[in-house]
Motif scaffolding. Sequence first.
Motif, PDB file in Angstrom:
ATOM      1  N   ILE A  59      53.363   7.317  32.605  1.00 23.61           N
ATOM      2  CA  ILE A  59      51.691   6.559  33.075  1.00 23.61           C
ATOM      3  C   ILE A  59      52.087   4.813  32.195  1.00 23.61           C
ATOM      4  O   ILE A  59      51.832   4.914  30.878  1.00 23.61           O
ATOM      5  N   GLY A  60      51.936   4.189  33.055  1.00 24.66           N
ATOM      6  CA  GLY A  60      52.253   2.708  32.829  1.00 24.66           C
ATOM      7  C   GLY A  60      53.557   2.566  33.265  1.00 24.66           C
ATOM      8  O   GLY A  60      54.642   2.652  32.141  1.00 24.66           O
TER       9      GLY A  60
ATOM     10  N   GLY B  25      58.159   0.800  30.923  1.00 27.20           N
ATOM     11  CA  GLY B  25      57.841   1.983  31.668  1.00 27.20           C
ATOM     12  C   GLY B  25      58.871   2.659  32.788  1.00 27.20           C
ATOM     13  O   GLY B  25      59.364   3.144  32.928  1.00 27.20           O
TER      14      GLY B  25
ATOM     15  N   GLU C 159      51.746   3.909  38.291  1.00 28.04           N
ATOM     16  CA  GLU C 159      50.631   2.501  37.559  1.00 28.04           C
ATOM     17  C   GLU C 159      49.993   1.950  38.240  1.00 28.04           C
ATOM     18  O   GLU C 159      50.001   2.216  39.358  1.00 28.04           O
ATOM     19  N   SER C 160      49.011   1.708  37.418  1.00 26.35           N
ATOM     20  CA  SER C 160      47.385   1.037  37.967  1.00 26.35           C
ATOM     21  C   SER C 160      47.543  -0.466  38.710  1.00 26.35           C
ATOM     22  O   SER C 160      46.404  -0.165  39.463  1.00 26.35           O
TER      23      SER C 160
ATOM     24  N   GLY D 135      50.177  -0.158  27.688  1.00 25.52           N
ATOM     25  CA  GLY D 135      50.399  -1.380  26.848  1.00 25.52           C
ATOM     26  C   GLY D 135      49.383  -1.073  25.807  1.00 25.52           C
ATOM     27  O   GLY D 135      48.623  -0.317  25.306  1.00 25.52           O
ATOM     28  N   THR D 136      49.964  -1.351  24.388  1.00 20.51           N
ATOM     29  CA  THR D 136      49.058  -1.384  23.590  1.00 20.51           C
ATOM     30  C   THR D 136      49.635  -3.146  22.810  1.00 20.51           C
ATOM     31  O   THR D 136      49.465  -3.574  22.002  1.00 20.51           O
TER      32      THR D 136
ATOM     33  N   ASP E 203      42.678   5.623  27.279  1.00 21.73           N
ATOM     34  CA  ASP E 203      42.061   5.867  28.576  1.00 21.73           C
ATOM     35  C   ASP E 203      43.694   6.834  29.635  1.00 21.73           C
ATOM     36  O   ASP E 203      42.886   7.741  30.277  1.00 21.73           O
TER      37      ASP E 203
ATOM     38  N   GLU F 178      59.722   4.024  21.131  1.00 15.32           N
ATOM     39  CA  GLU F 178      60.792   3.772  22.142  1.00 15.32           C
ATOM     40  C   GLU F 178      61.196   2.645  21.391  1.00 15.32           C
ATOM     41  O   GLU F 178      60.241   1.955  20.932  1.00 15.32           O
TER      42      GLU F 178
ATOM     43  N   LYS G 257      58.592   3.042  13.488  1.00 19.67           N
ATOM     44  CA  LYS G 257      58.745   2.203  14.261  1.00 19.67           C
ATOM     45  C   LYS G 257      57.976   0.779  14.391  1.00 19.67           C
ATOM     46  O   LYS G 257      58.345   0.271  14.243  1.00 19.67           O
TER      47      LYS G 257
ATOM     48  N   CYS H 189      56.503  -7.927  21.914  1.00 19.31           N
ATOM     49  CA  CYS H 189      56.496  -6.420  21.024  1.00 19.31           C
ATOM     50  C   CYS H 189      56.226  -6.844  19.340  1.00 19.31           C
ATOM     51  O   CYS H 189      55.491  -7.185  18.903  1.00 19.31           O
TER      52      CYS H 189
ATOM     53  N   LYS I  87      52.843  -8.890  17.519  1.00 19.06           N
ATOM     54  CA  LYS I  87      52.255  -7.628  18.153  1.00 19.06           C
ATOM     55  C   LYS I  87      51.399  -6.727  16.943  1.00 19.06           C
ATOM     56  O   LYS I  87      51.547  -6.093  16.345  1.00 19.06           O
ATOM     57  N   ASP I  88      53.874  -6.505  17.309  1.00 23.12           N
ATOM     58  CA  ASP I  88      53.404  -5.351  15.854  1.00 23.12           C
ATOM     59  C   ASP I  88      53.511  -5.718  14.948  1.00 23.12           C
ATOM     60  O   ASP I  88      53.165  -5.292  13.930  1.00 23.12           O
TER      61      ASP I  88
ATOM     62  N   ARG J  63      55.839 -13.518  27.796  1.00 26.24           N
ATOM     63  CA  ARG J  63      54.759 -12.521  26.581  1.00 26.24           C
ATOM     64  C   ARG J  63      55.603 -13.619  25.147  1.00 26.24           C
ATOM     65  O   ARG J  63      56.066 -13.288  24.864  1.00 26.24           O
TER      66      ARG J  63
HETATM   67  N1  NAD Z   1      58.328  -3.818  26.718  1.00 21.87           N
HETATM   68  C1  NAD Z   1      59.341  -3.365  25.386  1.00 21.87           C
HETATM   69  O1  NAD Z   1      60.384  -3.737  25.302  1.00 21.87           O
HETATM   70  C2  NAD Z   1      59.068  -2.578  24.594  1.00 21.87           C
HETATM   71  C3  NAD Z   1      60.064  -1.535  23.878  1.00 21.87           C
HETATM   72  C4  NAD Z   1      59.328  -0.760  22.500  1.00 21.87           C
HETATM   73  C5  NAD Z   1      57.951  -0.227  22.585  1.00 21.87           C
HETATM   74  N2  NAD Z   1      56.986  -1.077  23.927  1.00 21.87           N
HETATM   75  C6  NAD Z   1      55.571  -0.462  23.990  1.00 21.87           C
HETATM   76  O2  NAD Z   1      55.635  -0.365  24.945  1.00 21.87           O
HETATM   77  C7  NAD Z   1      54.265   0.042  25.210  1.00 21.87           C
HETATM   78  C8  NAD Z   1      54.268  -0.491  27.150  1.00 21.87           C
HETATM   79  O3  NAD Z   1      54.236  -2.181  26.437  1.00 21.87           O
HETATM   80  P1  NAD Z   1      54.826  -2.978  27.456  1.00 21.87           P
HETATM   81  O4  NAD Z   1      56.058  -4.242  27.118  1.00 21.87           O
HETATM   82  O5  NAD Z   1      55.736  -1.753  29.260  1.00 21.87           O
HETATM   83  O6  NAD Z   1      53.403  -3.256  27.916  1.00 21.87           O
HETATM   84  P2  NAD Z   1      53.632  -3.621  29.345  1.00 21.87           P
HETATM   85  O7  NAD Z   1      52.041  -4.608  29.825  1.00 21.87           O
HETATM   86  O8  NAD Z   1      54.529  -4.353  30.931  1.00 21.87           O
HETATM   87  O9  NAD Z   1      53.084  -2.558  30.271  1.00 21.87           O
HETATM   88  C9  NAD Z   1      51.723  -1.775  30.140  1.00 21.87           C
HETATM   89  C10 NAD Z   1      51.824  -1.179  32.018  1.00 21.87           C
HETATM   90  O10 NAD Z   1      51.081   0.188  32.161  1.00 21.87           O
HETATM   91  C11 NAD Z   1      50.245   0.169  33.396  1.00 21.87           C
HETATM   92  N3  NAD Z   1      48.770   0.914  32.723  1.00 21.87           N
HETATM   93  C12 NAD Z   1      48.172   0.208  31.968  1.00 21.87           C
HETATM   94  N4  NAD Z   1      47.017   1.069  32.190  1.00 21.87           N
HETATM   95  C13 NAD Z   1      47.662   2.092  32.330  1.00 21.87           C
HETATM   96  C14 NAD Z   1      47.074   3.997  33.018  1.00 21.87           C
HETATM   97  N5  NAD Z   1      45.503   4.447  32.827  1.00 21.87           N
HETATM   98  N6  NAD Z   1      47.392   4.516  33.505  1.00 21.87           N
HETATM   99  C15 NAD Z   1      48.952   3.517  34.835  1.00 21.87           C
HETATM  100  N7  NAD Z   1      48.916   2.643  34.237  1.00 21.87           N
HETATM  101  C16 NAD Z   1      48.793   1.880  33.664  1.00 21.87           C
HETATM  102  C17 NAD Z   1      49.940  -1.492  33.161  1.00 21.87           C
HETATM  103  O11 NAD Z   1      49.365  -1.810  34.781  1.00 21.87           O
HETATM  104  C18 NAD Z   1      51.300  -2.118  32.961  1.00 21.87           C
HETATM  105  O12 NAD Z   1      52.015  -2.240  34.142  1.00 21.87           O
HETATM  106  C19 NAD Z   1      53.227  -1.001  24.414  1.00 21.87           C
HETATM  107  O13 NAD Z   1      53.097  -0.209  23.027  1.00 21.87           O
HETATM  108  C20 NAD Z   1      55.140  -1.283  23.592  1.00 21.87           C
HETATM  109  O14 NAD Z   1      54.460  -2.094  22.447  1.00 21.87           O
HETATM  110  C21 NAD Z   1      57.746  -1.789  24.409  1.00 21.87           C
END
Ligand code: NAD
Length: 442
Positions: free
Chosen positions: A6-7, A12, A30-31, A85-86, A102, A151, A207, A263, A266-267, A333
């Motif tokens: 989810i996401g 994801g 994906e929303s 996302g966070t 959500d 992750e 993490k 990441c 913000k982390d 980003r």
């Molecule tokens: N990007 C990385 O390399 C990485 C590595 C480790 C951890 N993380 C963590 O993973 C999380 C996601 O990061 P990201 O970089 O993929 O963010 P991102 O913004 O690229 O992806 C988040 C996705 O979730 C979707 N979304 C949001 N709410 C939704 C819902 N209710 N239902 C379905 N889809 C929904 C958004 O449209 C978006 O496509 C964060 O907490 C980040 O810190 C990211």
Amino acid sequence: MRVSVIGCGHLGAPHAVAMAEIGHEVIGVESDPGRCEALGNGIAPFFEESFEDLLVRHTSSGRLRFTTDLGEAADFADLHFITVGTPLREDGHGYDMAQVIDAIRSLVPLLSRPATIVGKSTVMVGTVERLQKIIDDDARVPSVELVWNPEFLREGHAVRDSLFPDRIVAGLTSRQAREAVEEVYAPILDHGVGLILTDPPTAEVIKSAANAFLTTKISFINAIAEVCEFVGADVNTVAHAIGADKRIGHDGMRPGIGYGGGCLPKDVAAFTHRVGELGARNAHGFLTAVESINADRIPAAIRLIEKAHGGPIDGRTIAFLGTAFKVGTSDVRDSPALRLAERLAERGATPVIYDPAAIAATRELHPEFDYADTAEQAITDADLVVLATEWPEFAADPELPADTADLVRHRVLVDVRNAVKPGPWLAAGWEVWQLGRGPQRP
Ligand SMILES: NC(=O)c1ccc[n+]([C@@H]2O[C@H](COP(=O)([O-])OP(=O)(O)OC[C@H]3O[C@@H](n4cnc5c(N)ncnc54)[C@H](O)[C@@H]3O)[C@@H](O)[C@H]2O)c1
């Protein structure tokens, strides 16, 4: 196993293809309808090495599909990964948890049989406890279990790191959750990857601590680069020599313009704020120093560029190679490279930008910038060249210095990633300037 993801963003989407690759039946939720449709058609919405190939393979085989409908995922899967996302809150005081809350609030009432929810988004310690209360209040069926499975993948290697992680960490409290984690990751664990099972708060801290350590290493070598500039020492040699000590290691020890991306900044900011709230004074002071060193890297790069140019850069044309926050991704980003381009433009210079993967994402944010289709085109008639993302086609192409030597107005390369080996550049008549090193002249 039937799983949902989810996401489907930078974490994801690669995770979903990796789960299909190891044999699961996967539904990605994906929303964002545009992103969802692209993924479903096998089109990667961002560049990530080998991601699109696997996406095409598994959407074609039918093992992976995408939807905007959470209900479809609730009906289909027994294990649900949360990968939304966070982002940092606007006031910088921790994460904006809206997407995670959500996703959980929407999913849980839709579940009609026992299920395991596996959170992968990066969250602050204490989150699982808070989410478990929502699950306990909203679940229609018993045995909806929550696991936190942080992750550690590196963007640019997201698929490979998902398939071959250094370790898997899972914070959980029940046998059902443990069995679900062992089953979903079985093909990866069979390759000898370690599974660290612990309680949720420990998984959450792991993490944050991992990211804090990675940024510490980066800020440490950047602080040493500053020392080297004062005394005329060479930071690359220092990094090479100290990294030879196994307790230190070479990874993450390249000096440059600092950490960035979706990441680490913000982390670390969220963790710094939280440890401050907790009253952990030493941790707070330590992480504040890490952040402050990082914040000074762009000013340090600008000082170097002006020194290399021999004065202010207003009115100058700068070939600007790379805006992605790191090599291997189109992600801009919180990109230090892009921030540097912005600062140069604010100072009256004209950056002419080329990046092999991130032009579209950069253009979206900065339609006013000048863009080139190739590195050679960007360099043509430039007053100096800035290398800001360490793509091999800039950093490791032995032909580029000679091919472009007659195109540029002044053969001055400022490599703010300390990525090039100066030899070929010097041989083609270029000056090479890198952070934490004296100028190198032909
Ligand atoms: N990007 C990385 O390399 C990485 C590595 C480790 C951890 N993380 C963590 O993973 C999380 C996601 O990061 P990201 O970089 O993929 O963010 P991102 O913004 O690229 O992806 C988040 C996705 O979730 C979707 N979304 C949001 N709410 C939704 C819902 N209710 N239902 C379905 N889809 C929904 C958004 O449209 C978006 O496509 C964060 O907490 C980040 O810190 C990211």
